[in-house]
Motif scaffolding. Structure first.
Motif, PDB file in Angstrom:
ATOM      1  N   SER A  82       0.822  -1.215   0.000  1.00 39.65           N
ATOM      2  CA  SER A  82       0.000   0.000   0.000  1.00 39.65           C
ATOM      3  C   SER A  82       0.855   1.264   0.000  1.00 39.65           C
ATOM      4  O   SER A  82       0.509   2.260  -0.655  1.00 39.65           O
ATOM      5  N   GLU A  83       1.957   1.219   0.713  1.00 37.83           N
ATOM      6  CA  GLU A  83       2.839   2.391   0.742  1.00 37.83           C
ATOM      7  C   GLU A  83       3.396   2.701  -0.638  1.00 37.83           C
ATOM      8  O   GLU A  83       3.525   3.872  -1.025  1.00 37.83           O
ATOM      9  N   ILE A  84       3.706   1.655  -1.384  1.00 37.63           N
ATOM     10  CA  ILE A  84       4.168   1.870  -2.762  1.00 37.63           C
ATOM     11  C   ILE A  84       3.047   2.472  -3.596  1.00 37.63           C
ATOM     12  O   ILE A  84       3.244   3.433  -4.347  1.00 37.63           O
ATOM     13  N   ALA A  85       1.845   1.910  -3.457  1.00 39.84           N
ATOM     14  CA  ALA A  85       0.707   2.431  -4.211  1.00 39.84           C
ATOM     15  C   ALA A  85       0.447   3.895  -3.878  1.00 39.84           C
ATOM     16  O   ALA A  85       0.260   4.731  -4.778  1.00 39.84           O
ATOM     17  N   LYS A  86       0.465   4.244  -2.604  1.00 43.72           N
ATOM     18  CA  LYS A  86       0.164   5.612  -2.182  1.00 43.72           C
ATOM     19  C   LYS A  86       1.245   6.592  -2.646  1.00 43.72           C
ATOM     20  O   LYS A  86       0.962   7.769  -2.905  1.00 43.72           O
ATOM     21  N   ARG A  87       2.458   6.101  -2.751  1.00 41.58           N
ATOM     22  CA  ARG A  87       3.533   6.962  -3.244  1.00 41.58           C
ATOM     23  C   ARG A  87       3.233   7.431  -4.667  1.00 41.58           C
ATOM     24  O   ARG A  87       3.618   8.519  -5.073  1.00 41.58           O
ATOM     25  N   PHE A  88       2.517   6.577  -5.401  1.00 39.79           N
ATOM     26  CA  PHE A  88       2.129   6.926  -6.770  1.00 39.79           C
ATOM     27  C   PHE A  88       0.677   7.407  -6.834  1.00 39.79           C
ATOM     28  O   PHE A  88       0.099   7.504  -7.916  1.00 39.79           O
ATOM     29  N   HIS A  89       0.097   7.671  -5.663  1.00 39.69           N
ATOM     30  CA  HIS A  89      -1.279   8.187  -5.554  1.00 39.69           C
ATOM     31  C   HIS A  89      -2.301   7.207  -6.114  1.00 39.69           C
ATOM     32  O   HIS A  89      -3.285   7.620  -6.746  1.00 39.69           O
ATOM     33  N   LEU A  90      -2.096   5.926  -5.864  1.00 38.65           N
ATOM     34  CA  LEU A  90      -3.000   4.899  -6.368  1.00 38.65           C
ATOM     35  C   LEU A  90      -3.812   4.291  -5.220  1.00 38.65           C
ATOM     36  O   LEU A  90      -3.274   4.022  -4.146  1.00 38.65           O
ATOM     37  N   PRO A  91      -5.107   4.036  -5.442  1.00 37.43           N
ATOM     38  CA  PRO A  91      -5.919   3.367  -4.428  1.00 37.43           C
ATOM     39  C   PRO A  91      -5.640   1.865  -4.407  1.00 37.43           C
ATOM     40  O   PRO A  91      -5.094   1.309  -5.364  1.00 37.43           O
ATOM     41  N   VAL A  92      -6.039   1.234  -3.301  1.00 38.98           N
ATOM     42  CA  VAL A  92      -5.762  -0.186  -3.099  1.00 38.98           C
ATOM     43  C   VAL A  92      -7.057  -0.942  -2.822  1.00 38.98           C
ATOM     44  O   VAL A  92      -7.860  -0.539  -1.975  1.00 38.98           O
ATOM     45  N   HIS A  93      -7.212  -2.045  -3.537  1.00 37.34           N
ATOM     46  CA  HIS A  93      -8.347  -2.956  -3.350  1.00 37.34           C
ATOM     47  C   HIS A  93      -7.833  -4.271  -2.791  1.00 37.34           C
ATOM     48  O   HIS A  93      -6.742  -4.723  -3.152  1.00 37.34           O
ATOM     49  N   MET A  94      -8.608  -4.878  -1.897  1.00 36.38           N
ATOM     50  CA  MET A  94      -8.279  -6.221  -1.421  1.00 36.38           C
ATOM     51  C   MET A  94      -9.388  -7.185  -1.811  1.00 36.38           C
ATOM     52  O   MET A  94     -10.559  -6.979  -1.463  1.00 36.38           O
ATOM     53  N   ASP A  95      -9.021  -8.213  -2.565  1.00 31.86           N
ATOM     54  CA  ASP A  95      -9.928  -9.310  -2.880  1.00 31.86           C
ATOM     55  C   ASP A  95      -9.897 -10.257  -1.688  1.00 31.86           C
ATOM     56  O   ASP A  95      -8.957 -11.023  -1.521  1.00 31.86           O
ATOM     57  N   GLY A  96     -10.928 -10.193  -0.865  1.00 22.70           N
ATOM     58  CA  GLY A  96     -10.985 -10.997   0.347  1.00 22.70           C
ATOM     59  C   GLY A  96     -12.035 -12.088   0.276  1.00 22.70           C
ATOM     60  O   GLY A  96     -12.796 -12.271   1.238  1.00 22.70           O
ATOM     61  N   ALA A  97     -12.084 -12.812  -0.831  1.00 23.16           N
ATOM     62  CA  ALA A  97     -13.015 -13.935  -0.921  1.00 23.16           C
ATOM     63  C   ALA A  97     -12.779 -14.904   0.236  1.00 23.16           C
ATOM     64  O   ALA A  97     -13.716 -15.504   0.766  1.00 23.16           O
ATOM     65  N   ARG A  98     -11.507 -15.048   0.631  1.00 24.67           N
ATOM     66  CA  ARG A  98     -11.150 -15.857   1.799  1.00 24.67           C
ATOM     67  C   ARG A  98     -10.530 -14.962   2.877  1.00 24.67           C
ATOM     68  O   ARG A  98      -9.568 -15.339   3.549  1.00 24.67           O
ATOM     69  N   PHE A  99     -11.104 -13.791   3.045  1.00 23.00           N
ATOM     70  CA  PHE A  99     -10.581 -12.828   4.018  1.00 23.00           C
ATOM     71  C   PHE A  99     -10.588 -13.411   5.427  1.00 23.00           C
ATOM     72  O   PHE A  99      -9.634 -13.227   6.195  1.00 23.00           O
ATOM     73  N   ALA A 100     -11.650 -14.114   5.795  1.00 20.62           N
ATOM     74  CA  ALA A 100     -11.730 -14.673   7.145  1.00 20.62           C
ATOM     75  C   ALA A 100     -10.607 -15.668   7.397  1.00 20.62           C
ATOM     76  O   ALA A 100     -10.000 -15.678   8.474  1.00 20.62           O
ATOM     77  N   ASN A 101     -10.300 -16.490   6.402  1.00 14.50           N
ATOM     78  CA  ASN A 101      -9.209 -17.462   6.553  1.00 14.50           C
ATOM     79  C   ASN A 101      -7.872 -16.759   6.721  1.00 14.50           C
ATOM     80  O   ASN A 101      -7.032 -17.167   7.524  1.00 14.50           O
ATOM     81  N   ALA A 102      -7.679 -15.696   5.940  1.00 12.02           N
ATOM     82  CA  ALA A 102      -6.432 -14.934   6.052  1.00 12.02           C
ATOM     83  C   ALA A 102      -6.335 -14.254   7.409  1.00 12.02           C
ATOM     84  O   ALA A 102      -5.269 -14.221   8.037  1.00 12.02           O
ATOM     85  N   LEU A 103      -7.456 -13.736   7.876  1.00 10.34           N
ATOM     86  CA  LEU A 103      -7.458 -12.970   9.128  1.00 10.34           C
ATOM     87  C   LEU A 103      -7.099 -13.850  10.316  1.00 10.34           C
ATOM     88  O   LEU A 103      -6.245 -13.486  11.138  1.00 10.34           O
ATOM     89  N   VAL A 104      -7.741 -15.000  10.433  1.00 10.56           N
ATOM     90  CA  VAL A 104      -7.450 -15.854  11.587  1.00 10.56           C
ATOM     91  C   VAL A 104      -6.037 -16.421  11.500  1.00 10.56           C
ATOM     92  O   VAL A 104      -5.385 -16.652  12.529  1.00 10.56           O
ATOM     93  N   ALA A 105      -5.550 -16.628  10.273  1.00  9.28           N
ATOM     94  CA  ALA A 105      -4.171 -17.103  10.118  1.00  9.28           C
ATOM     95  C   ALA A 105      -3.169 -16.038  10.557  1.00  9.28           C
ATOM     96  O   ALA A 105      -2.150 -16.349  11.178  1.00  9.28           O
ATOM     97  N   ALA A 106      -3.464 -14.781  10.238  1.00  7.54           N
ATOM     98  CA  ALA A 106      -2.544 -13.688  10.566  1.00  7.54           C
ATOM     99  C   ALA A 106      -2.639 -13.273  12.038  1.00  7.54           C
ATOM    100  O   ALA A 106      -1.728 -12.639  12.572  1.00  7.54           O
TER     101      ALA A 106
END
Length: 349
Positions: A159-183
């Motif tokens: 995201s920091e790289i994206a913001k440096r170029f003034h770009l927005p960020v999207h997260m495809d979280g189809a398995r967001f819950a799985n990623a969240l509990v893992a992290a």
């Protein structure tokens, strides 16, 4: 012994019960019902984002494509991993809904974008001015198509790289819950605190019948999303049936419990496979998918006994030397049982 996908599992009983309850009587249409209001309130609480706008759609493809459409222009580039879901599995829907944006592909291990590669791709885009596709947005798939999980720090780095170029960020979280509990982090830490502007928050793969939430952390983008959702044919008239699913999914942290179970089953499956002679992991098991290679003979025994999963890549053949290892993808769900895994492993052995 079905490990083809978390999509093959049914809906959780609590979700089915909520649909039945929502079927009683009359409610306002097109999202003006109290269930939909309650879902938005609950997601705002979960994500510590009181100004966020929440919109429900029935499919992950709609969630991703409409999210991209509000984040970039037709002449913009969508920077994503070479194996991102929006690249490999959505039949050009992001390009269609954005009226022509170009996916610019970035490499990285385990389907996670390499920050250096992302910065290089962004830097090299649009250098020819009007003759080139311009820089548009960044899309992160979490968990990835290889079963890996971006930590909040890794999301922040991209995201920091994206913001440096003034770009927005999207997260495809189809398995967001799985990623969240893992992290082991909070929803806010994984998303807006790490620089994510719009999240596709999945429900279908984790116990819902068919609902995804688009969480827009900047309310200034909300009206455009509403228009695009309607124009694209994804505004449900009987919206309460989407909201009822999401309400049940979020109640008492069911969504986290289901994801934790799926991840635990994948860990059990992964450990068991690695104990088989000649077997190894192709990607680390971090969420609910196992990518592993094991002998052709083991594949034949398991599939002959009724196991269902995909060889990965698809073009491998079960015909040939039985000692040769073939790679496979095996996905666990909220409905996977330890007994199912034990039976599968016994056939592999």
């Amino acid at each position: 012994m079905n490990f083809a996908s978390d999509n093959t599992a049914g809906a959780h009983p609590d979700v089915i019960a909520a649909l039945g309850a929502a079927n009683a009587g009359h409610m306002p249409s097109y999202g003006a019902d109290l269930l939909s209001d309650g879902v938005q309130t609950r997601i705002r609480e979960i994500f510590e984002a009181p100004e966020a706008r929440v919109y429900l759609v029935a499919t992950g493809t709609a969630a991703n494509a409409l999210s991209c459409a509000v984040l970039t222009q037709p002449w913009g580039a969508i920077f994503c991993h070479r194996n991102a879901h929006i690249e490999e599995d959505e039949c050009g829907a992001p390009e269609f809904y954005t009226d022509g944006s170009k996916l610019v592909l970035v490499d990285g291990a385990d389907a996670k974008m390499d920050p250096t590669g992302l910065e290089r791709a962004i830097s090299h885009t649009g250098r020819g001015g009007i003759h080139n596709v311009q820089r548009g947005m960044v899309s992160i798939t979490n968990a990835t198509e290889a079963g890996a999980v971006y930590s909040p720090a890794e999301v922040s780095a991209l995201s920091e790289i994206a913001k440096r170029f003034h770009l927005p960020v999207h997260m495809d979280g189809a398995r967001f819950a799985n990623a969240l509990v893992a992290a082991g982090c909070s929803p806010a830490e994984m998303t807006w605190k790490a620089g994510v502007d719009v999240l596709s928050f999945g429900g279908t793969k984790n116990g819902c019948m068919g609902v995804e939430a688009v969480v827009i952390f900047d309310p200034k983008r909300a009206w455009e999303f509403e228009l695009r959702r309607k124009r694209g044919g994804h505004l449900f008239s009987k919206h309460r049936f989407l909201a009822a699913q999401m309400q049940a999914y979020l109640a008492d942290d069911l969504w986290l419990d289901l994801a934790r179970h799926a991840n635990d089953m994948a860990a059990k499956l992964s450990t068991g496979i690695q104990a088989i002679p000649g077997a190894k992991l192709v990607h680390p098991t971090q969420a609910n998918a196992v990518f592993a290679a094991f002998p052709r003979g083991a594949h034949k025994r398991a599939q002959g006994a009724g196991a269902y999963y995909y060889l990965w890549p698809f073009d491998q053949s079960l015909e040939g030397d039985e000692s040769v290892a073939l790679a496979a993808r095996l996905v666990c769900s909220w409905a996977t049982t330890p007994e199912e895994i034990d039976a599968f492993l016994s056939h592999l052995r």
